[in-house]
Design a protein around this motif. Structure first.
Motif, PDB file in Angstrom:
ATOM      1  N   GLU A   4       3.260   0.440  21.709  1.00 31.99           N
ATOM      2  CA  GLU A   4       1.859   0.528  22.119  1.00 31.99           C
ATOM      3  C   GLU A   4       0.940   0.356  20.908  1.00 31.99           C
ATOM      4  O   GLU A   4      -0.075  -0.335  20.980  1.00 31.99           O
ATOM      5  N   PHE A   5       1.287   1.002  19.799  1.00 27.45           N
ATOM      6  CA  PHE A   5       0.491   0.856  18.582  1.00 27.45           C
ATOM      7  C   PHE A   5       0.459  -0.598  18.141  1.00 27.45           C
ATOM      8  O   PHE A   5      -0.593  -1.120  17.750  1.00 27.45           O
ATOM      9  N   ALA A   6       1.601  -1.245  18.186  1.00 22.75           N
ATOM     10  CA  ALA A   6       1.676  -2.646  17.751  1.00 22.75           C
ATOM     11  C   ALA A   6       0.774  -3.541  18.591  1.00 22.75           C
ATOM     12  O   ALA A   6       0.120  -4.447  18.074  1.00 22.75           O
ATOM     13  N   ALA A   7       0.712  -3.272  19.900  1.00 19.36           N
ATOM     14  CA  ALA A   7      -0.128  -4.085  20.782  1.00 19.36           C
ATOM     15  C   ALA A   7      -1.607  -3.894  20.460  1.00 19.36           C
ATOM     16  O   ALA A   7      -2.369  -4.865  20.374  1.00 19.36           O
ATOM     17  N   VAL A   8      -2.015  -2.640  20.278  1.00 21.95           N
ATOM     18  CA  VAL A   8      -3.409  -2.356  19.948  1.00 21.95           C
ATOM     19  C   VAL A   8      -3.743  -2.877  18.559  1.00 21.95           C
ATOM     20  O   VAL A   8      -4.831  -3.415  18.316  1.00 21.95           O
ATOM     21  N   ASN A   9      -2.804  -2.730  17.655  1.00 18.15           N
ATOM     22  CA  ASN A   9      -2.978  -3.225  16.286  1.00 18.15           C
ATOM     23  C   ASN A   9      -3.216  -4.733  16.290  1.00 18.15           C
ATOM     24  O   ASN A   9      -4.118  -5.237  15.617  1.00 18.15           O
ATOM     25  N   GLU A  10      -2.445  -5.455  17.058  1.00 22.68           N
ATOM     26  CA  GLU A  10      -2.612  -6.910  17.113  1.00 22.68           C
ATOM     27  C   GLU A  10      -3.973  -7.283  17.687  1.00 22.68           C
ATOM     28  O   GLU A  10      -4.655  -8.177  17.159  1.00 22.68           O
ATOM     29  N   ASP A  11      -4.382  -6.609  18.764  1.00 22.58           N
ATOM     30  CA  ASP A  11      -5.696  -6.894  19.354  1.00 22.58           C
ATOM     31  C   ASP A  11      -6.816  -6.622  18.352  1.00 22.58           C
ATOM     32  O   ASP A  11      -7.761  -7.415  18.226  1.00 22.58           O
ATOM     33  N   SER A  12      -6.709  -5.507  17.675  1.00 25.36           N
ATOM     34  CA  SER A  12      -7.742  -5.137  16.702  1.00 25.36           C
ATOM     35  C   SER A  12      -7.775  -6.124  15.547  1.00 25.36           C
ATOM     36  O   SER A  12      -8.851  -6.541  15.104  1.00 25.36           O
ATOM     37  N   SER A  13      -6.628  -6.516  15.075  1.00 28.08           N
ATOM     38  CA  SER A  13      -6.560  -7.454  13.952  1.00 28.08           C
ATOM     39  C   SER A  13      -7.105  -8.823  14.348  1.00 28.08           C
ATOM     40  O   SER A  13      -7.780  -9.487  13.553  1.00 28.08           O
ATOM     41  N   LYS A  14      -6.831  -9.241  15.573  1.00 28.91           N
ATOM     42  CA  LYS A  14      -7.375 -10.517  16.047  1.00 28.91           C
ATOM     43  C   LYS A  14      -8.904 -10.462  16.098  1.00 28.91           C
ATOM     44  O   LYS A  14      -9.579 -11.440  15.747  1.00 28.91           O
ATOM     45  N   LEU A  15      -9.438  -9.331  16.513  1.00 31.83           N
ATOM     46  CA  LEU A  15     -10.894  -9.191  16.555  1.00 31.83           C
ATOM     47  C   LEU A  15     -11.482  -9.273  15.147  1.00 31.83           C
ATOM     48  O   LEU A  15     -12.506  -9.906  14.931  1.00 31.83           O
ATOM     49  N   ARG A  16     -10.838  -8.658  14.189  1.00 29.99           N
ATOM     50  CA  ARG A  16     -11.326  -8.698  12.808  1.00 29.99           C
ATOM     51  C   ARG A  16     -11.359 -10.132  12.289  1.00 29.99           C
ATOM     52  O   ARG A  16     -12.336 -10.562  11.675  1.00 29.99           O
ATOM     53  N   VAL A  17     -10.273 -10.826  12.529  1.00 31.94           N
ATOM     54  CA  VAL A  17     -10.191 -12.209  12.041  1.00 31.94           C
ATOM     55  C   VAL A  17     -11.245 -13.072  12.732  1.00 31.94           C
ATOM     56  O   VAL A  17     -11.907 -13.906  12.090  1.00 31.94           O
ATOM     57  N   LYS A  18     -11.420 -12.887  14.021  1.00 30.11           N
ATOM     58  CA  LYS A  18     -12.432 -13.645  14.758  1.00 30.11           C
ATOM     59  C   LYS A  18     -13.819 -13.399  14.179  1.00 30.11           C
ATOM     60  O   LYS A  18     -14.603 -14.343  13.961  1.00 30.11           O
TER      61      LYS A  18
END
Length: 361
Positions: free
Chosen positions: A267-281
């Motif tokens: 679950e952490f990994a999924a949220v982490n990926e979403d958050s990281s994608k938002l940062r990069v965007k």
């Protein structure tokens, strides 16, 4: 409900609206961002206008706050009577049916009279008493007291007042204005207070507009693909932060994740990926708009921001430790972001204004 990725308090320099730590020596200069982003409208976006007004009540509250900041604290003499607002140092012993109970006694406790820290009757029972005096307070715990076994119980507190201090506010008059401010009259001072409050409200209103416009620009932007280097870095960076936090708190990583309501690593990994994608965007869009519109900052602006960080106690080493970027890298993305916000507002469609309080008379 999707949880937001928790980012530790180490990320203290989060950009307005970005709420994300920055990466180490990451740059999008080598990318053709048209291959990564499909950018929609960011000019001509709508945001509500604003009107600024300041009430007499707000002016009075600000003056009271400034008087509070100028207050002096004095130790009371032994013959002084305790009054509302005084801070007393006390020893107390609480008994129910003649027996002490857990949490009912203390020595050297500092209590401000009127704070409501104790049950009804305790603080008011000390008003009028003197330093060194011992008094007995016969009270009753509230029926809804947070500790169930004490609810509705009669209690007797024996209290000794060891010492006390009193905070005294300066008198608000012409002498105060002339001796502590840059103004010669009360009218000039109050006009300056009003102007300061209005400026603060305007700054807040502008920030609200810019945040709304930035959110719309993001919504109008589609990511075609993510640059692997930056995305992987952020994912690892967030994970490392969790490890550092767990270590600093003396907790296991598993327990720390659970304390932030992450069910497991997946679950952490999924949220982490979403958050990281938002940062990069967000970072790519900042770079994209800045490049397309020729936005840049001056060396004077750069030096000013660096001085602001340094004045707050942060040098290159601490910024790198806490954000992942060195000073120049961080200042660059921070300043570009602000330039983008300014550009969005300058090119926005301002709709009907919404008031911000009643005009002071």
């Amino acid at each position: 409900m999707k949880k937001k990725l928790f980012v530790s308090g180490l990320c203290i320099f989060a950009m307005l609206g970005l709420a994300a730590c920055s990466s180490a020596n990451l740059s999008y200069d080598s990318y053709d961002l048209d291959e990564y982003l499909k950018v929609g409208d960011y000019k001509g976006l709508e945001t509500a206008g604003y009107t600024i007004s300041v009430t007499e009540e707000e002016i009075d509250a600000q003056i009271q706050s400034e008087l509070q900041a100028a207050a002096t604290t004095e130790k009371l003499a032994d013959d002084a009577e305790i009054a509302e607002g005084d801070t007393v140092n006390i020893d107390y012993v609480g008994k129910i049916d003649g027996k002490k109970f857990d949490g009912g006694s203390a020595e050297g406790y500092d209590l401000t009279i009127g704070s409501g820290a104790f049950i009804d009757g305790f603080e008011t029972g000390l008003i009028g008493k003197k330093i060194g005096e011992k008094t007995t307070l016969s009270l009753t715990f509230p029926a809804d007291y947070q500790q169930a076994d004490l609810q509705g119980k009669d209690v007797e507190f024996t209290v000794t007042i060891n010492s006390a201090t009193r905070e005294t506010l300066p008198t608000y008059d012409l002498d105060y204005v002339q001796n502590t401010t840059d103004y010669d009259t009360i009218e000039e001072y109050e006009a300056a207070v009003k102007e300061k409050l209005a400026a603060n409200k305007e700054s807040e209103a502008i920030t609200t507009q810019q945040t709304e416009l930035w959110s719309k620009a993001l919504d109008n932007t589609e990511v075609k693909k993510y640059p692997e280097k930056e995305l992987d870095y952020y994912i690892q960076f967030n994970s490392d932060q969790m490890d550092e936090m767990a270590k600093s708190y003396g907790m296991s990583r598993e327990d720390l994740l659970a304390s932030y309501n992450f069910g497991d690593e997946e679950e952490f990994a999924a949220v982490n990926e979403d958050s990281s994608k938002l940062r990069v965007k967000q970072e790519m869009l900042i770079e994209y708009i800045a490049d397309k519109e020729g936005l840049d900052y001056t060396q004077k602006e750069k030096k000013k921001l660096i001085k602001e960080f340094e004045a707050s106690g942060y040098d290159d080493k601490s910024i790198k430790q806490q954000t992942g970027r060195d000073m120049d890298d961080y200042v660059r993305i921070e300043l570009l972001y602000q330039k983008v916000l300014d550009f969005l507002l300058e090119n926005a469609e301002i709709t009907e204004a919404s008031a911000s309080g009643a005009e002071a008379e």
